[in-house]
Write a protein that holds these residues in place. Structure first.
Motif, PDB file in Angstrom:
ATOM      1  N   PHE A  36      -5.417  46.155-174.979  1.00 58.95           N
ATOM      2  CA  PHE A  36      -5.721  45.135-173.969  1.00 58.95           C
ATOM      3  C   PHE A  36      -5.930  45.763-172.605  1.00 58.95           C
ATOM      4  O   PHE A  36      -5.287  46.757-172.258  1.00 58.95           O
ATOM      5  CB  PHE A  36      -4.570  44.126-173.880  1.00 58.95           C
ATOM      6  N   LEU A  37      -6.804  45.136-171.816  1.00 55.76           N
ATOM      7  CA  LEU A  37      -7.018  45.510-170.424  1.00 55.76           C
ATOM      8  C   LEU A  37      -6.280  44.509-169.543  1.00 55.76           C
ATOM      9  O   LEU A  37      -6.289  43.304-169.820  1.00 55.76           O
ATOM     10  CB  LEU A  37      -8.506  45.472-170.065  1.00 55.76           C
ATOM     11  N   HIS A  38      -5.663  45.008-168.483  1.00 54.56           N
ATOM     12  CA  HIS A  38      -4.900  44.135-167.590  1.00 54.56           C
ATOM     13  C   HIS A  38      -5.838  43.160-166.886  1.00 54.56           C
ATOM     14  O   HIS A  38      -6.878  43.565-166.350  1.00 54.56           O
ATOM     15  CB  HIS A  38      -4.133  44.954-166.564  1.00 54.56           C
ATOM     16  N   PRO A  39      -5.487  41.867-166.885  1.00 57.51           N
ATOM     17  CA  PRO A  39      -6.375  40.863-166.282  1.00 57.51           C
ATOM     18  C   PRO A  39      -6.539  41.007-164.767  1.00 57.51           C
ATOM     19  O   PRO A  39      -7.519  40.509-164.214  1.00 57.51           O
ATOM     20  CB  PRO A  39      -5.729  39.523-166.643  1.00 57.51           C
ATOM     21  N   LYS A  40      -5.640  41.705-164.089  1.00 55.58           N
ATOM     22  CA  LYS A  40      -5.801  41.889-162.647  1.00 55.58           C
ATOM     23  C   LYS A  40      -7.059  42.697-162.324  1.00 55.58           C
ATOM     24  O   LYS A  40      -7.616  42.557-161.246  1.00 55.58           O
ATOM     25  CB  LYS A  40      -4.569  42.566-162.045  1.00 55.58           C
ATOM     26  N   GLY A  41      -7.506  43.506-163.266  1.00 57.29           N
ATOM     27  CA  GLY A  41      -8.712  44.310-163.046  1.00 57.29           C
ATOM     28  C   GLY A  41      -9.964  43.721-163.656  1.00 57.29           C
ATOM     29  O   GLY A  41     -11.035  44.329-163.586  1.00 57.29           O
ATOM     30  N   THR A  42      -9.838  42.539-164.275  1.00 54.79           N
ATOM     31  CA  THR A  42     -10.995  41.930-164.954  1.00 54.79           C
ATOM     32  C   THR A  42     -11.158  40.467-164.546  1.00 54.79           C
ATOM     33  O   THR A  42     -11.387  39.593-165.385  1.00 54.79           O
ATOM     34  CB  THR A  42     -10.856  42.048-166.492  1.00 54.79           C
TER      35      THR A  42
END
Length: 133
Positions: free
Chosen positions: A115-121
């Protein structure tokens, strides 16, 4: 990222939500499973070429339980199919994205996931999925 693999929707009650989505799509879930390591039960629905994953928490400390407590039911993540998850993780890290789990783990539907952190997406949790061969 080759295509959207599925859209994940957090639900409070999988049984109730399964009935709702069966009515919506006119077909039952094609797969249900529990991913104990994530504290979640899932159901998968097909709608044309698209997949929808419903996720219910199985314990109050799971990521889905925390999401439901904070935001309520709704879209939890968008998953993308990748050919090589390890190289995609490295590529995205080099582009400045924050990867939540740099070592892929076994997820639902016979996939390795990260997963990619939502703060960066822009506030969207992104899941990378590679079919386990």
């Amino acid at each position: 990222m080759r295509k959207i693999e599925h859209i994940g929707i957090a639900v409070k009650n999988l049984e109730v939500s399964n009935l709702l989505f069966e009515k919506l799509f006119g077909t039952p879930a094609y797969k249900q499973e529990e991913v104990a390591s994530e504290g979640v039960k899932t159901s998968f629905f097909l709608n044309g070429p698209n997949k929808i994953e419903l996720l219910e928490a199985t314990n109050p400390e799971s990521p889905i339980a925390k999401f439901l407590e904070k935001k309520g039911e709704g879209i939890h993540h968008i998953a993308f199919d990748v050919e090589d998850i390890l190289s995609e993780i490295e590529r995205l890290k080099s582009e400045g994205f924050t990867v939540l789990n740099e070592t892929p783990k076994k997820g639902a539907d016979n996939k390795l996931v990260a997963f990619l952190h939502p703060k960066g997406t822009n506030g969207v949790l992104i899941e990378l999925c590679q079919e386990i061969k």
